[in-house]
Scaffold this motif. Sequence first.
Motif, PDB file in Angstrom:
ATOM      1  N   GLY B 111     -16.401  -1.475 -28.643  1.00  0.00           N
ATOM      2  CA  GLY B 111     -16.414  -2.761 -28.359  1.00  0.00           C
ATOM      3  C   GLY B 111     -17.809  -3.260 -27.733  1.00  0.00           C
ATOM      4  O   GLY B 111     -18.348  -4.221 -28.226  1.00  0.00           O
ATOM      5  N   PHE B 112     -18.255  -2.277 -26.861  1.00  0.00           N
ATOM      6  CA  PHE B 112     -19.776  -2.648 -26.264  1.00  0.00           C
ATOM      7  C   PHE B 112     -20.449  -2.632 -27.418  1.00  0.00           C
ATOM      8  O   PHE B 112     -21.351  -3.425 -27.572  1.00  0.00           O
ATOM      9  CB  PHE B 112     -19.760  -1.520 -25.360  1.00  0.00           C
ATOM     10  CG  PHE B 112     -21.198  -1.537 -24.570  1.00  0.00           C
ATOM     11  CD1 PHE B 112     -21.184  -2.070 -23.296  1.00  0.00           C
ATOM     12  CD2 PHE B 112     -22.072  -0.699 -25.265  1.00  0.00           C
ATOM     13  CE1 PHE B 112     -22.434  -2.098 -22.546  1.00  0.00           C
ATOM     14  CE2 PHE B 112     -23.410  -0.834 -24.380  1.00  0.00           C
ATOM     15  CZ  PHE B 112     -23.546  -1.445 -23.077  1.00  0.00           C
ATOM     16  N   ALA B 113     -20.503  -1.575 -28.175  1.00  0.00           N
ATOM     17  CA  ALA B 113     -21.365  -1.439 -29.557  1.00  0.00           C
ATOM     18  C   ALA B 113     -21.483  -2.473 -30.467  1.00  0.00           C
ATOM     19  O   ALA B 113     -22.479  -3.159 -30.961  1.00  0.00           O
ATOM     20  CB  ALA B 113     -21.386  -0.137 -29.919  1.00  0.00           C
ATOM     21  N   ILE B 114     -20.307  -2.875 -30.589  1.00  0.00           N
ATOM     22  CA  ILE B 114     -20.133  -4.034 -31.914  1.00  0.00           C
ATOM     23  C   ILE B 114     -20.656  -5.032 -31.288  1.00  0.00           C
ATOM     24  O   ILE B 114     -21.482  -6.126 -31.728  1.00  0.00           O
ATOM     25  CB  ILE B 114     -18.419  -4.216 -32.032  1.00  0.00           C
ATOM     26  CG1 ILE B 114     -18.003  -2.927 -32.827  1.00  0.00           C
ATOM     27  CG2 ILE B 114     -18.421  -5.446 -32.947  1.00  0.00           C
ATOM     28  CD1 ILE B 114     -16.428  -2.814 -32.911  1.00  0.00           C
ATOM     29  N   ALA B 115     -20.366  -5.660 -29.873  1.00  0.00           N
ATOM     30  CA  ALA B 115     -20.918  -6.606 -29.200  1.00  0.00           C
ATOM     31  C   ALA B 115     -22.448  -6.652 -29.162  1.00  0.00           C
ATOM     32  O   ALA B 115     -23.149  -7.655 -29.541  1.00  0.00           O
ATOM     33  CB  ALA B 115     -20.417  -6.823 -27.883  1.00  0.00           C
ATOM     34  N   PHE B 116     -22.944  -5.443 -29.049  1.00  0.00           N
ATOM     35  CA  PHE B 116     -24.283  -5.423 -28.943  1.00  0.00           C
ATOM     36  C   PHE B 116     -25.167  -5.810 -30.538  1.00  0.00           C
ATOM     37  O   PHE B 116     -25.907  -6.646 -30.206  1.00  0.00           O
ATOM     38  CB  PHE B 116     -24.714  -4.122 -28.445  1.00  0.00           C
ATOM     39  CG  PHE B 116     -26.355  -3.624 -28.246  1.00  0.00           C
ATOM     40  CD1 PHE B 116     -26.967  -4.091 -27.220  1.00  0.00           C
ATOM     41  CD2 PHE B 116     -26.910  -3.094 -29.378  1.00  0.00           C
ATOM     42  CE1 PHE B 116     -28.280  -3.828 -27.137  1.00  0.00           C
ATOM     43  CE2 PHE B 116     -28.270  -2.791 -29.405  1.00  0.00           C
ATOM     44  CZ  PHE B 116     -29.040  -3.205 -28.216  1.00  0.00           C
ATOM     45  N   VAL B 117     -24.596  -5.148 -31.255  1.00  0.00           N
ATOM     46  CA  VAL B 117     -25.301  -5.341 -32.357  1.00  0.00           C
ATOM     47  C   VAL B 117     -25.019  -6.732 -33.007  1.00  0.00           C
ATOM     48  O   VAL B 117     -26.032  -7.204 -33.296  1.00  0.00           O
ATOM     49  CB  VAL B 117     -24.571  -4.432 -33.606  1.00  0.00           C
ATOM     50  CG1 VAL B 117     -25.133  -4.808 -35.020  1.00  0.00           C
ATOM     51  CG2 VAL B 117     -24.932  -2.871 -33.324  1.00  0.00           C
ATOM     52  N   THR B 170     -12.514  -6.670 -26.562  1.00  0.00           N
ATOM     53  CA  THR B 170     -13.631  -5.962 -25.905  1.00  0.00           C
ATOM     54  C   THR B 170     -14.892  -6.417 -26.359  1.00  0.00           C
ATOM     55  O   THR B 170     -15.687  -6.832 -25.423  1.00  0.00           O
ATOM     56  CB  THR B 170     -13.497  -4.283 -26.019  1.00  0.00           C
ATOM     57  OG1 THR B 170     -12.033  -3.815 -25.909  1.00  0.00           O
ATOM     58  CG2 THR B 170     -14.345  -3.762 -25.178  1.00  0.00           C
ATOM     59  N   SER B 171     -15.028  -6.545 -27.537  1.00  0.00           N
ATOM     60  CA  SER B 171     -16.308  -6.943 -27.995  1.00  0.00           C
ATOM     61  C   SER B 171     -16.576  -8.418 -27.849  1.00  0.00           C
ATOM     62  O   SER B 171     -17.671  -8.968 -27.588  1.00  0.00           O
ATOM     63  CB  SER B 171     -16.695  -6.659 -29.525  1.00  0.00           C
ATOM     64  OG  SER B 171     -15.522  -7.055 -30.326  1.00  0.00           O
ATOM     65  N   LEU B 172     -15.468  -9.243 -27.699  1.00  0.00           N
ATOM     66  CA  LEU B 172     -15.681 -10.431 -27.366  1.00  0.00           C
ATOM     67  C   LEU B 172     -15.989 -10.829 -25.810  1.00  0.00           C
ATOM     68  O   LEU B 172     -17.013 -11.814 -25.761  1.00  0.00           O
ATOM     69  CB  LEU B 172     -14.331 -11.187 -27.808  1.00  0.00           C
ATOM     70  CG  LEU B 172     -14.067 -12.709 -27.818  1.00  0.00           C
ATOM     71  CD1 LEU B 172     -15.031 -12.848 -29.213  1.00  0.00           C
ATOM     72  CD2 LEU B 172     -12.706 -13.048 -28.305  1.00  0.00           C
ATOM     73  N   LEU B 179     -25.800 -11.819 -25.758  1.00  0.00           N
ATOM     74  CA  LEU B 179     -26.271 -12.634 -26.272  1.00  0.00           C
ATOM     75  C   LEU B 179     -27.368 -13.776 -25.487  1.00  0.00           C
ATOM     76  O   LEU B 179     -28.452 -13.816 -25.939  1.00  0.00           O
ATOM     77  CB  LEU B 179     -25.132 -13.736 -26.930  1.00  0.00           C
ATOM     78  CG  LEU B 179     -25.790 -15.037 -27.963  1.00  0.00           C
ATOM     79  CD1 LEU B 179     -25.838 -14.434 -28.996  1.00  0.00           C
ATOM     80  CD2 LEU B 179     -24.668 -16.071 -27.960  1.00  0.00           C
ATOM     81  N   ILE B 180     -26.825 -13.998 -24.430  1.00  0.00           N
ATOM     82  CA  ILE B 180     -27.530 -15.008 -23.225  1.00  0.00           C
ATOM     83  C   ILE B 180     -29.067 -14.094 -23.047  1.00  0.00           C
ATOM     84  O   ILE B 180     -30.063 -14.589 -23.056  1.00  0.00           O
ATOM     85  CB  ILE B 180     -26.917 -15.228 -22.170  1.00  0.00           C
ATOM     86  CG1 ILE B 180     -25.692 -16.181 -22.755  1.00  0.00           C
ATOM     87  CG2 ILE B 180     -27.672 -16.109 -21.428  1.00  0.00           C
ATOM     88  CD1 ILE B 180     -25.811 -17.429 -23.373  1.00  0.00           C
ATOM     89  N   LEU B 220     -31.914  -6.832 -21.789  1.00  0.00           N
ATOM     90  CA  LEU B 220     -30.842  -6.384 -22.410  1.00  0.00           C
ATOM     91  C   LEU B 220     -30.182  -5.084 -21.524  1.00  0.00           C
ATOM     92  O   LEU B 220     -28.848  -4.803 -21.450  1.00  0.00           O
ATOM     93  CB  LEU B 220     -31.133  -5.463 -23.809  1.00  0.00           C
ATOM     94  CG  LEU B 220     -31.526  -6.569 -24.799  1.00  0.00           C
ATOM     95  CD1 LEU B 220     -31.911  -6.030 -26.029  1.00  0.00           C
ATOM     96  CD2 LEU B 220     -30.289  -7.392 -24.957  1.00  0.00           C
ATOM     97  N   PHE B 221     -31.027  -4.403 -20.693  1.00  0.00           N
ATOM     98  CA  PHE B 221     -30.488  -3.663 -19.894  1.00  0.00           C
ATOM     99  C   PHE B 221     -29.743  -4.031 -18.682  1.00  0.00           C
ATOM    100  O   PHE B 221     -28.637  -3.637 -18.316  1.00  0.00           O
ATOM    101  CB  PHE B 221     -31.504  -2.388 -19.156  1.00  0.00           C
ATOM    102  CG  PHE B 221     -31.850  -1.487 -19.969  1.00  0.00           C
ATOM    103  CD1 PHE B 221     -30.826  -0.371 -20.073  1.00  0.00           C
ATOM    104  CD2 PHE B 221     -33.105  -1.116 -20.684  1.00  0.00           C
ATOM    105  CE1 PHE B 221     -31.133   0.793 -20.767  1.00  0.00           C
ATOM    106  CE2 PHE B 221     -33.389  -0.065 -21.295  1.00  0.00           C
ATOM    107  CZ  PHE B 221     -32.495   1.070 -21.438  1.00  0.00           C
ATOM    108  N   ALA B 222     -30.045  -5.267 -18.144  1.00  0.00           N
ATOM    109  CA  ALA B 222     -29.278  -6.306 -17.215  1.00  0.00           C
ATOM    110  C   ALA B 222     -28.180  -6.533 -17.879  1.00  0.00           C
ATOM    111  O   ALA B 222     -27.030  -6.394 -16.997  1.00  0.00           O
ATOM    112  CB  ALA B 222     -30.247  -7.371 -16.777  1.00  0.00           C
TER     113      ALA B 222
END
Lengths: 274, 298
Positions: B111-117, B170-172, B179-180, B220-222
């Motif tokens: 979920g984390f990875a999908i959201a990131f991409v 999870t990705s939601l 994004l922000i 992005l790390f934050a």
Amino acid sequence: MSQMTADSVASPSGATEFIAVRGVTKLFRQRGRTVEALHDIDLSIRRGEFLSLLGPSGCGKSTLLRVIGGLHTADRGSVTVGGSSADTARAGKQFGFVPQAPALVPWKTLAQNVRFLTTLHRGAEVHQVMNNADIRELLSTVGLAGFEKAYPHELSGGMQQRASLVRAFALGAPILLMDEPFAALDEITRADMRYLLLDLWERSNTTVIFVTHSVTEAAILSDRVMVMAAGPGRIAAERIIDLARPRHAEMEDEPEFHAAVRQLRTDLREHHGR
Amino acid sequence: MRIEPVIASVHQAPGDPGPPGPAGSLSADEAAILAEFAKTPRKERFARVARAIAPAIGVVVFLAFWQVSTQLFDIQKFVLPRPSDILSGIKDDPGFYIRNARVTLWEAFLGFAIAFVLAIIGATLMAHSRFIERAVTPLAVLIQVTPIIAYAPAVVIWLKFGIKPILVLTSLVCFVPFLINGVTGLRSVDPNLLELARSVNASKREVFWKLRLPSALPHLFAAARIAVGLALIGAVLGEFFAGVSSGLGYSVKYAQSHFLTLQLWGSIYVLALVGSVAILLINGLEKLTLHWHSSQRH
């Protein structure tokens, strides 16, 4: 092409014209008001010349620099560089730009930073990009030998600005555009940087357009100074600085230098406050 | 750091053992200053050790307080077990927790990875155009302010039981912080650098890969640190509703309905551990990649 125009600001002694600015007017819109940043500028620069644009803030000197470099487009008039447009020259990587802030890439080492402009827009290498040996020599000339692996935050402000100079020279571009590159440095460092720049310029055969608000800086560096005035931004006077080359720090005590400085100051005063 | 032994050796020069007396070539004041210098290494060493163990102190004190007070007030184990019981419960059947942690970790990671991409793609479009940014921002805010627990059952009804609704949930929840922060990060490039790139006619693609994306990394790390916790929330909550029969979320739900208080707390502890390790990994990666950034200096 080297034809003299009727203007007082034509190329000196009929030398071959390299950069030609003809009737350039640039407008900026600010909160609904239109400001004339540049009004009907004519300027002719020959190859290898060191030309300064001197004036108070708001006189359009930085804007003129950017119009010549194809970073701004003129609303009227034209700029040609070696016969082609400013945009074409920019696309051909003809300009080495030195901004006021060193603007080094914070995540790249010094060695990577000085090659940064070379790595961008590859394939437009129409001129001689410096090889590694030359870059190493240049770095040691400016006193940065041994710092190749340092990151910008590990360097002092003066070292960063020297790196910014090396970056522009490493590109091997025939024209250097410098926008008050030493303005943020302390007076002592700034004095060193001037002679360092002259040294680098004399070894290469680049044409330099140097924006400054320092009268002494313009006088010690330049072959020719265009004194600019604000409201609207225009060229108020043109002065040829007839000091011998190479220039050195002792010259700043000579009467010829003082005369040039006095002349430029008078020009600035006369045209200040519309 | 390297100066310390030098000063110490000056202080303990041959023929001048111990505190320097009047016979020494140093005045009493100078000697006192040097002695103070010589003392600093030990103080500094202590300070360094203290700094290193500080993060653990809060957790240890908290667990000790929990342990002591549950014993002191004689709270029954099936109401609130003691940390020692919870830990030994995990030790008794580590296979159970590892098996379920792997399921949840995998869901959270995906979920984390999908959201990131997706967020990087979205942020790139938004950083590119103010119009797209204005159009998309309200949607992001809506996703952020709507409680995930409210729409989780709806997503399960729509996508049926299984891993699909878990990944969507999870990705939601991870999407918005990426994004922000991504938009802010991609816009945070030094304008002087952008002008410099333009002065040699660098393409948009070059500017993106060589300037914008690296500049966005600190942001992005934050976002990643925030998203780690959210990913675990999404995965656990997804397991609650999605009718699956494995994962730490499922274990929590099962334990609650069967009054298995130790298993309930064991699953919570393992979730906390998984989240902490993920944060530590991200911090380590950040230190490696962002050594140049001012946030990594002190």
